[in-house]
Design an enzyme around this catalytic site. Structure first.
Site, PDB file in Angstrom:
ATOM      1  N   LYS A 194       8.675 -17.873 -20.538  1.00  0.00           N
ATOM      2  CA  LYS A 194       9.043 -18.062 -19.139  1.00  0.00           C
ATOM      3  C   LYS A 194      10.495 -17.614 -18.914  1.00  0.00           C
ATOM      4  O   LYS A 194      11.383 -17.992 -19.699  1.00  0.00           O
ATOM      5  CB  LYS A 194       8.877 -19.550 -18.789  1.00  0.00           C
ATOM      6  CG  LYS A 194       9.042 -19.841 -17.335  1.00  0.00           C
ATOM      7  CD  LYS A 194       8.856 -21.324 -17.052  1.00  0.00           C
ATOM      8  CE  LYS A 194       9.373 -21.632 -15.664  1.00  0.00           C
ATOM      9  NZ  LYS A 194       9.610 -23.058 -15.492  1.00  0.00           N
ATOM     10  N   ASN A 244      -1.283  -9.561  -4.130  1.00  0.00           N
ATOM     11  CA  ASN A 244      -1.315  -9.288  -2.687  1.00  0.00           C
ATOM     12  C   ASN A 244      -2.281 -10.258  -2.009  1.00  0.00           C
ATOM     13  O   ASN A 244      -2.910 -11.085  -2.666  1.00  0.00           O
ATOM     14  CB  ASN A 244      -1.694  -7.834  -2.423  1.00  0.00           C
ATOM     15  CG  ASN A 244      -3.045  -7.495  -3.030  1.00  0.00           C
ATOM     16  OD1 ASN A 244      -4.055  -8.085  -2.667  1.00  0.00           O
ATOM     17  ND2 ASN A 244      -3.050  -6.554  -3.982  1.00  0.00           N
ATOM     18  N   ASP A 290      -0.313  -1.317  -7.043  1.00  0.00           N
ATOM     19  CA  ASP A 290       0.150   0.031  -7.414  1.00  0.00           C
ATOM     20  C   ASP A 290       1.223  -0.038  -8.494  1.00  0.00           C
ATOM     21  O   ASP A 290       1.487   0.941  -9.179  1.00  0.00           O
ATOM     22  CB  ASP A 290       0.725   0.734  -6.179  1.00  0.00           C
ATOM     23  CG  ASP A 290      -0.375   1.103  -5.188  1.00  0.00           C
ATOM     24  OD1 ASP A 290      -1.467   1.479  -5.657  1.00  0.00           O
ATOM     25  OD2 ASP A 290      -0.143   0.993  -3.961  1.00  0.00           O
ATOM     26  N   LYS A 327      -6.217  10.493   1.721  1.00  0.00           N
ATOM     27  CA  LYS A 327      -6.685   9.821   0.482  1.00  0.00           C
ATOM     28  C   LYS A 327      -8.072  10.314   0.087  1.00  0.00           C
ATOM     29  O   LYS A 327      -8.372  10.462  -1.101  1.00  0.00           O
ATOM     30  CB  LYS A 327      -6.713   8.299   0.674  1.00  0.00           C
ATOM     31  CG  LYS A 327      -5.321   7.688   0.650  1.00  0.00           C
ATOM     32  CD  LYS A 327      -5.333   6.199   0.910  1.00  0.00           C
ATOM     33  CE  LYS A 327      -3.910   5.708   1.126  1.00  0.00           C
ATOM     34  NZ  LYS A 327      -3.835   4.304   1.487  1.00  0.00           N
ATOM     35  N   PHE A 364     -11.580   2.518  -0.078  1.00  0.00           N
ATOM     36  CA  PHE A 364     -11.121   1.779   1.100  1.00  0.00           C
ATOM     37  C   PHE A 364      -9.646   2.111   1.275  1.00  0.00           C
ATOM     38  O   PHE A 364      -8.953   2.382   0.281  1.00  0.00           O
ATOM     39  CB  PHE A 364     -11.258   0.263   0.885  1.00  0.00           C
ATOM     40  CG  PHE A 364     -12.582  -0.279   1.316  1.00  0.00           C
ATOM     41  CD1 PHE A 364     -13.694  -0.136   0.503  1.00  0.00           C
ATOM     42  CD2 PHE A 364     -12.725  -0.949   2.532  1.00  0.00           C
ATOM     43  CE1 PHE A 364     -14.923  -0.642   0.885  1.00  0.00           C
ATOM     44  CE2 PHE A 364     -13.957  -1.467   2.928  1.00  0.00           C
ATOM     45  CZ  PHE A 364     -15.058  -1.316   2.100  1.00  0.00           C
TER      46      PHE A 364
END
Ligand code: CTP
Length: 405
Positions: A289, A210, A279, A337, A323
């Protein structure tokens, strides 16, 4: 303790001047850079040469004797000092300073300095108890001057009572205490912080990740170290410098982060999870590969362990801070959360805000706590924000030396 400070000793005229010689000598021996200013009457008791030898510096007594043409001596001395001690302080100098009078080098420097000034009075007991002297001392104390009370005993004038200059050893002890570094709020506490993204391998050349830059987590680690914590930063792959005074453990995947954080968890006082943990990870990591082929390709994903959730389940005395990066219903999602992961605090931010989120130098967040705190912070640098957030957490939980816990 090594007294790495600049101390100006103002010597005024009383029999206790001989003790000021010992004071200057002991301050110098303790490491301080000492300079001495004397009044005319002080010189009736001891010559400037004695103080010059003890301090290894020029001694000043004449307001108009400018030894260095580049500066004005009384201003230069006043600015130079970290601390000014008037010892012995006569009733006369106390009276003059209390009334803003500056008619010699000592009183002129005392009026010009912005450093802390301590008076160590020494005089006859009846003089010390004279109403005018009491009034002058009270008014100086109110103006922020500090007094080292004289001790009781045999006075040179033959009286027995209060008025003896405090012993030089004791004054040096007070000076050392005043300059002792104050204990930082997180001293003796271990703080574990995670930062950055995780990389979940698909094959030897590809991964899922990310956009997390790690900047917020690194800023939290820097702030924790500056607040005195033993700081451990478990970091995903980022392009940031190691923060000063922080132990960095580099990891790649969510599984590695989980292992690293678990190993640090038991004796941690605070755990702050600023990392953007994946996640999902590819269900299968190909050892070779993957070759392209015609048509669509599917990568099956499997869930990673929710590290924070697991830490919440295993929580003993640790304080858990999460966070949450959200794009909608920021507060509601944050609160949910906070509850499901058994957290003490959660810092939520709307990653769609132009001043917040991934990669930016600034962030806009709200601090939510299990006690109902809901504190929004305006856009500011991640560094400033990190210090404010940690300070708010320390205060709410009453952690550290300030609270004797
Ligand atoms: N977190 C974690 N382990 C994971 C996923 C998230 O420890 N596998 C932590 C993050 O470090 C963060 C907090 O959980 O402190 C919230 O992360 P976020 O991704 O915003 O929330 P999720 O619980 O993953 O929920 P969702 O992705 O559905 O918003």
């Amino acid at each position: 303790m090594y007294l790495n400070k600049k101390i100006l000793v103002c010597v005024t005229g009383g029999i206790a001047v001989y003790k000021a010689v010992a004071l200057v000598s002991k301050l110098s021996q303790a490491g301080a850079d000492v300079k001495v200013v004397m009044t005319e009457s002080a010189m009736e008791f001891v010559t400037p040469l004695t103080f010059q030898a003890m301090s290894r510096n020029d001694v000043f007594f004449d307001t108009f004797d400018e030894k260095d043409s580049r500066v004005i001596a009384h201003i230069d001395l006043a600015d130079w000092a970290d601390l000014v001690i008037v010892a012995p302080a006569t009733a006369n100098v106390i009276g003059k300073v209390a009334n803003g009078i500056s008619d010699d080098m000592v009183t002129t420097v005392l009026l010009a300095t912005t450093a802390e000034v301590w008076f160590a009075p020494a005089m006859n007991v009846n003089m010390y108890e004279n109403k005018a002297v009491i009034r002058n001392i009270a008014s100086l104390a109110e103006d922020g001057y500090r007094f080292i009370e004289p001790s009781e005993g045999f006075l040179a004038c033959g009286y027995v009572g209060k008025g003896r200059l405090e012993e030089p050893e004791k004054i040096v002890e007070l000076v050392e205490k005043a300059f002792e570094p104050k204990e930082l709020p997180l001293a003796g506490k271990k703080v574990v912080i995670t930062a950055g993204p995780t990389r979940e391998r698909i094959d030897p050349v590809r991964y899922v990740s990310n956009f997390s830059s790690g900047k917020m987590g690194y800023a939290m680690a820097e702030a924790a170290a500056q607040l005195g914590a033993e700081t451990v930063l478990v970091s995903g792959p980022v392009g940031l410098d190691k923060p000063v005074g922080v132990k960095v453990i580099n990891i790649e995947s969510a599984a590695e982060m989980f292992a690293a954080v678990s190993a640090q968890y038991e004796d941690a006082a605070i755990v702050i999870k600023a990392a953007a943990v994946a996640d999902y990870r590819p269900a299968e990591i190909h050892t070779q590969k993957i070759k392209k082929s015609d048509g669509e390709s599917v990568i099956n994903l499997a869930r990673t362990t929710d590290i924070l959730q697991t830490l919440g389940e295993r929580k003993e005395n640790q304080l858990l801070v999460g966070f949450a990066a959200e794009t909608e219903n920021v507060i509601e999602n944050g609160l949910s959360k906070l509850k499901t992961k058994n957290l003490d605090f959660i810092i939520v931010n709307d990653v769609t805000d132009p001043d917040g989120g991934f990669g930016n130098e600034t962030n806009v967040v709200t601090l939510l706590s299990k006690n109902g705190t809901n504190k929004p912070y305006p856009a500011m640098s991640k560094k400033d924000l990190a210090t404010l957030l940690l300070t708010a957490i320390i205060e709410e939980e009453r952690i550290g030396s300030t609270y004797d816990r």
